[in-house]
Motif scaffolding. Structure first.
Motif, PDB file in Angstrom:
ATOM      1  N   PHE A 109       7.463   9.893   6.009  1.00 11.73           N
ATOM      2  CA  PHE A 109       6.412   9.297   4.889  1.00 11.73           C
ATOM      3  C   PHE A 109       6.454  10.233   3.602  1.00 11.73           C
ATOM      4  CE2 PHE A 109       4.865   8.098   9.041  1.00 11.73           C
ATOM      5  CZ  PHE A 109       4.604   6.716   8.639  1.00 11.73           C
ATOM      6  N   VAL A 110       7.052  11.439   3.756  1.00 15.19           N
ATOM      7  CA  VAL A 110       7.282  12.388   2.828  1.00 15.19           C
ATOM      8  C   VAL A 110       8.719  12.621   2.200  1.00 15.19           C
ATOM      9  CG1 VAL A 110       6.677  14.677   1.882  1.00 15.19           C
ATOM     10  CG2 VAL A 110       5.340  13.670   3.792  1.00 15.19           C
ATOM     11  N   LYS A 125       0.944  -1.109  -0.115  1.00 17.36           N
ATOM     12  CA  LYS A 125      -0.132  -0.016  -0.003  1.00 17.36           C
ATOM     13  C   LYS A 125       0.817   1.252  -0.239  1.00 17.36           C
ATOM     14  CE  LYS A 125      -3.848  -2.393   2.290  1.00 17.36           C
ATOM     15  NZ  LYS A 125      -4.787  -2.316   3.545  1.00 17.36           N
ATOM     16  N   LEU A 126       1.740   1.409  -0.965  1.00 18.04           N
ATOM     17  CA  LEU A 126       2.730   2.342  -1.036  1.00 18.04           C
ATOM     18  C   LEU A 126       1.992   3.914  -1.460  1.00 18.04           C
ATOM     19  CD1 LEU A 126       5.291   0.157  -3.172  1.00 18.04           C
ATOM     20  CD2 LEU A 126       5.409   0.979  -0.785  1.00 18.04           C
ATOM     21  N   PRO A 127       2.556   4.753  -1.039  1.00 19.07           N
ATOM     22  CA  PRO A 127       2.232   6.142  -1.361  1.00 19.07           C
ATOM     23  C   PRO A 127       2.280   6.606  -2.881  1.00 19.07           C
ATOM     24  CG  PRO A 127       4.298   6.249  -0.670  1.00 19.07           C
ATOM     25  CD  PRO A 127       3.892   4.862  -0.561  1.00 19.07           C
ATOM     26  N   SER A 128       1.667   7.653  -3.078  1.00 21.36           N
ATOM     27  CA  SER A 128       1.674   8.155  -4.363  1.00 21.36           C
ATOM     28  C   SER A 128       2.975   8.646  -4.657  1.00 21.36           C
ATOM     29  CB  SER A 128       0.820   9.386  -4.472  1.00 21.36           C
ATOM     30  OG  SER A 128      -0.647   9.020  -4.652  1.00 21.36           O
ATOM     31  N   SER A 129       3.391   8.426  -5.805  1.00 23.14           N
ATOM     32  CA  SER A 129       4.857   8.899  -6.336  1.00 23.14           C
ATOM     33  C   SER A 129       4.876   9.519  -7.766  1.00 23.14           C
ATOM     34  CB  SER A 129       6.038   7.741  -6.154  1.00 23.14           C
ATOM     35  OG  SER A 129       5.290   6.470  -6.967  1.00 23.14           O
ATOM     36  N   LEU A 130       5.644  10.464  -7.923  1.00 26.64           N
ATOM     37  CA  LEU A 130       5.890  11.173  -9.196  1.00 26.64           C
ATOM     38  C   LEU A 130       7.336  11.074  -9.738  1.00 26.64           C
ATOM     39  CD1 LEU A 130       3.532  14.241  -8.426  1.00 26.64           C
ATOM     40  CD2 LEU A 130       3.039  12.140 -10.010  1.00 26.64           C
ATOM     41  N   LYS A 161       1.149  14.950   9.302  1.00 31.53           N
ATOM     42  CA  LYS A 161       1.198  14.805  10.905  1.00 31.53           C
ATOM     43  C   LYS A 161      -0.279  14.634  11.458  1.00 31.53           C
ATOM     44  CE  LYS A 161       5.249  17.713  11.971  1.00 31.53           C
ATOM     45  NZ  LYS A 161       5.876  18.752  12.377  1.00 31.53           N
ATOM     46  N   LYS A 162      -1.076  15.514  10.703  1.00 25.85           N
ATOM     47  CA  LYS A 162      -2.563  15.529  11.303  1.00 25.85           C
ATOM     48  C   LYS A 162      -3.260  14.254  10.722  1.00 25.85           C
ATOM     49  CE  LYS A 162      -2.908  20.460  10.579  1.00 25.85           C
ATOM     50  NZ  LYS A 162      -3.673  21.808   9.900  1.00 25.85           N
ATOM     51  N   LEU A 163      -3.037  13.859   9.580  1.00 21.91           N
ATOM     52  CA  LEU A 163      -3.386  12.589   9.094  1.00 21.91           C
ATOM     53  C   LEU A 163      -3.237  11.309   9.922  1.00 21.91           C
ATOM     54  CD1 LEU A 163      -5.015  11.130   6.668  1.00 21.91           C
ATOM     55  CD2 LEU A 163      -2.879  10.648   5.436  1.00 21.91           C
ATOM     56  N   TYR A 164      -2.051  11.307  10.362  1.00 21.92           N
ATOM     57  CA  TYR A 164      -1.387  10.100  11.018  1.00 21.92           C
ATOM     58  C   TYR A 164      -1.330  10.124  12.475  1.00 21.92           C
ATOM     59  CZ  TYR A 164      -0.343   8.008   6.161  1.00 21.92           C
ATOM     60  OH  TYR A 164      -0.405   7.640   5.270  1.00 21.92           O
ATOM     61  N   HIS A 174      12.574  12.586  -7.642  1.00 21.35           N
ATOM     62  CA  HIS A 174      11.250  11.546  -7.313  1.00 21.35           C
ATOM     63  C   HIS A 174      10.411  11.998  -5.941  1.00 21.35           C
ATOM     64  CE1 HIS A 174       9.901   8.228  -4.769  1.00 21.35           C
ATOM     65  NE2 HIS A 174       9.673   7.610  -5.966  1.00 21.35           N
ATOM     66  N   LEU A 175       9.137  12.280  -6.077  1.00 24.18           N
ATOM     67  CA  LEU A 175       8.420  12.833  -4.944  1.00 24.18           C
ATOM     68  C   LEU A 175       7.419  11.604  -4.397  1.00 24.18           C
ATOM     69  CD1 LEU A 175       7.499  15.332  -2.996  1.00 24.18           C
ATOM     70  CD2 LEU A 175       5.722  15.547  -5.026  1.00 24.18           C
ATOM     71  N   CYS A 176       7.447  11.413  -3.149  1.00 14.60           N
ATOM     72  CA  CYS A 176       6.314  10.337  -2.661  1.00 14.60           C
ATOM     73  C   CYS A 176       5.570  10.790  -1.637  1.00 14.60           C
ATOM     74  CB  CYS A 176       6.997   8.971  -2.488  1.00 14.60           C
ATOM     75  SG  CYS A 176       8.198   8.842  -1.156  1.00 14.60           S
ATOM     76  N   ILE A 177       4.377  10.894  -1.376  1.00 15.20           N
ATOM     77  CA  ILE A 177       3.544  11.400  -0.262  1.00 15.20           C
ATOM     78  C   ILE A 177       2.236  10.360  -0.174  1.00 15.20           C
ATOM     79  CG2 ILE A 177       3.995  13.801  -0.873  1.00 15.20           C
ATOM     80  CD1 ILE A 177       1.639  14.098  -2.507  1.00 15.20           C
ATOM     81  N   PRO A 178       1.901  10.310   1.126  1.00 12.03           N
ATOM     82  CA  PRO A 178       0.704   9.333   1.144  1.00 12.03           C
ATOM     83  C   PRO A 178      -0.382   9.784   0.173  1.00 12.03           C
ATOM     84  CG  PRO A 178       1.557  10.196   3.267  1.00 12.03           C
ATOM     85  CD  PRO A 178       2.400  10.806   2.070  1.00 12.03           C
ATOM     86  N   ARG A 179      -1.087   8.792  -0.115  1.00 12.37           N
ATOM     87  CA  ARG A 179      -2.311   8.822  -1.154  1.00 12.37           C
ATOM     88  C   ARG A 179      -3.301   9.780  -0.639  1.00 12.37           C
ATOM     89  NH1 ARG A 179      -1.781   5.531  -5.611  1.00 12.37           N
ATOM     90  NH2 ARG A 179      -0.180   3.876  -5.411  1.00 12.37           N
TER      91      ARG A 179
END
Length: 409
Positions: free
Chosen positions: A348-349, A313-318, A337-340, A398-403
Motif C-alpha cells: 500500500f505504500v 478509492k485510490l490513495p493520496s499521491s504526490l 499496518k496498524k490501520l489495516y 512518485h509517492l502514494c500512501i493511504p489517505r
C-alpha cells in the motif's frame, strides 16, 4: 469456396478513413491474435483521470497503418524506391508492432509474465502468424528486428521519431483532451526523407521536430506519469502480485481460466505455444472481472487493493522532486499496518522514480538533411531552440500512501 476480401475502410476518429486493400493485411487484422487488441486499452487505467481515454491498441495499430501509407507516398514522391514487397512488409510490421501487449501491459509484464517484455511476445506472435500465412511475413519480421539492409524501414517502426509515436501522441492527446500532446503527424511525415537507406528529416522541419519532442515530454508528465494513473497501475500490480502469491500458497483465488493459468504459472524463461495460446485469450475484461470478485476475498490485502481499484478509492499521491527517506517510508508503513491490521504494508505504500528523457542524442539521433545535402544531427543544428534542454533527463519521485495516513510532513 475461398473467401475473397474486398477493399475495407475503417473510420478512425483521429486520422480519418483507413483503407485496407491488401488481402493479406486484412486477413491478419481478422485473425484472433490481432482482434484481441480491440479489448486491450491503449493507455491502461488513465481513464481514471481522463474519462475519454478508453481507446484500444487495435485502433492505434490501424492508425499506424494509415501513417505508414502516407509515408510511402511521401517518400516515393521524393524519389525513394520502395518495392511492392517492401511496402507490404512495412505495413505488416507496423500493424503488428504492439501485438504482444497484454491487458494493462506494464502491470502484466512485471507480475503475471515476470519480466517477459511485450516486444518478445510480439515477435513470437509474428513468427506463428508467419507459419500460418506460408512465410509471407518473413520480410516484415526482418524489418521489425532491424535485420533488413534498408534501415529506414525499421526506423519508421522504432526510433526516436517513428510512426508508432506519431500516432499514439496524437491519438492519446485526442482521447484524453490534453492538447499539449497534439502533434502534426502529417506535417512531420512530409518532412521525412531517406539518404543512404537511413531516415532523415528535411532541415526546414526542425521546429516541427522540437514541437514533437516537447509534446511527448508533456504527455509523459500530464498523462502517462499523472500521479493518479501511476497510483492505479501500482495498485493493480500489487493486486496481481498478491493474487499470485495466494495461489502459490494453495488459496482459492477465483478468476477466468486464462487468468488462472498465469496466476498459477511462474516459470516464463521461455514462452511455449501453450503460454502464447492462453495469452492470446487474455484481455482487460479478465483482469477487471477478477478484481470485482476479489473485492470480497477473505484475504484482506487482496480485498482492499481490489476495492480501491474498482471503486476508485485510490490513495493520496504526490509527485515530488526529492525522494523521502527510507526511514520515513518505514514509519508510514508501520502506520498502515496498524490501520489495516495487516502484516505487510508494502502493498500500500510506494515510492517510485519517474524519469523522462525527451531526446537521447546518443542513441539513434534524429538527423537533418540540409539544403546543401549535408546530414547533421539534430542537436548540432545552429537554429535549434529547445533541443539543448530536451537532452536533459528529468527525474521526479512518485509517492502514494493511504489517505488515512498523515503522510509527508
Amino acid at each position: 469456396m475461398e473467401k475473397i476480401n474486398k477493399r475495407k475502410i475503417f473510420n478512425d476518429p483521429v486520422l480519418g478513413f483507413v483503407s485496407i486493400s491488401d488481402d493479406l493485411l486484412f486477413d491478419i487484422i481478422e485473425h484472433p491474435y490481432f482482434q484481441r487488441l480491440r479489448r486491450i486499452s491503449q493507455t491502461g487505467l488513465s481513464y481514471y483521470v481522463y474519462p475519454g481515454s478508453t481507446h484500444s491498441r487495435f485502433l492505434h495499430a490501424l492508425g499506424c497503418i494509415n501513417l505508414m501509407q502516407i509515408t510511402h507516398k511521401v517518400l516515393k514522391d521524393k524519389g525513394v524506391k520502395i518495392s511492392k514487397e517492401e511496402e507490404r512488409a512495412s505495413l505488416i510490421a507496423i500493424l503488428l508492432h504492439d501485438i504482444g501487449h497484454g491487458p494493462f501491459s506494464h502491470a502484466l509484464e512485471s507480475t503475471l509474465l515476470e519480466g517477459i517484455h511485450h516486444e518478445k511476445l510480439s515477435i513470437t506472435f509474428m513468427k506463428l502468424l508467419n507459419e500460418e500465412f506460408n512465410n509471407e511475413l518473413s520480410l516484415a519480421i526482418d524489418i521489425f528486428l532491424n535485420k533488413y539492409s534498408r534501415k529506414f524501414f525499421h526506423q519508421l517502426i522504432s526510433s526516436q521519431i517513428d510512426l508508432d509515436r506519431l500516432d499514439y501522441l496524437k491519438r492519446d492527446s485526442f482521447f484524453t483532451g490534453v492538447s499539449e500532446g497534439n502533434v502534426n503527424s502529417e506535417r512531420i511525415i512530409t518532412m521525412m526523407n531517406v539518404v543512404n537507406d537511413e531516415l532523415v528529416i528535411d532541415g526546414k522541419g526542425i521546429y516541427s521536430i522540437e514541437k514533437y519532442l516537447t509534446s511527448r515530454m508533456f504527455m509523459y508528465w500530464q498523462v502517462y506519469f499523472h500521479k493518479t494513473s501511476v497510483t492505479a497501475e501500482i495498485y493493480l500490480i500489487e493486486a496481481l502480485k498478491r493474487a499470485k502469491q495466494l495461489v502459490k500458497k494453495g488459496k482459492n483465488v477465483p478468476s477466468s481460466d486464462v487468468l488462472q493459468y498465469f496466476l498459477e504459472k511462474s516459470d516464463f524463461i521461455e514462452i511455449n505455444k501453450m503460454d502464447l495460446e492462453k495469452f492470446a485469450q487474455l484481455d482487460d475484461s479478465d483482469v477487471i472481472s477478477a478484481l470485482k470478485l476479489w473485492q470480497s476475498h477473505e484475504d484482506k490485502t487482496l480485498s482492499l487493493l481490489s476495492q480501491f481499484i474498482i471503486q476508485r478509492k485510490l490513495p493520496s499521491s504526490l509527485i515530488i522532486s526529492e525522494p523521502i527517506s527510507n526511514e520515513k517510508v518505514e514509519q508510514i508503513k508501520n502506520e498502515v499496518k496498524k490501520l489495516y491490521s495487516i502484516e505487510d504494508a508494502g502493498y500500500f505504500v510506494h515510492q517510485k522514480e519517474l524519469s523522462v528523457l525527451a531526446y537521447n542524442d546518443t542513441k539513434d539521433p534524429i538527423k537533418l538533411l540540409l539544403k546543401n545535402g549535408e546530414i547533421l544531427e539534430l542537436q548540432k543544428a545552429d537554429n535549434q531552440v529547445l533541443v539543448k534542454d530536451l537532452r536533459k533527463k528529468i527525474t521526479r519521485y512518485h509517492l502514494c500512501i493511504p489517505r488515512e495516513i498523515s503522510g509527508v510532513k
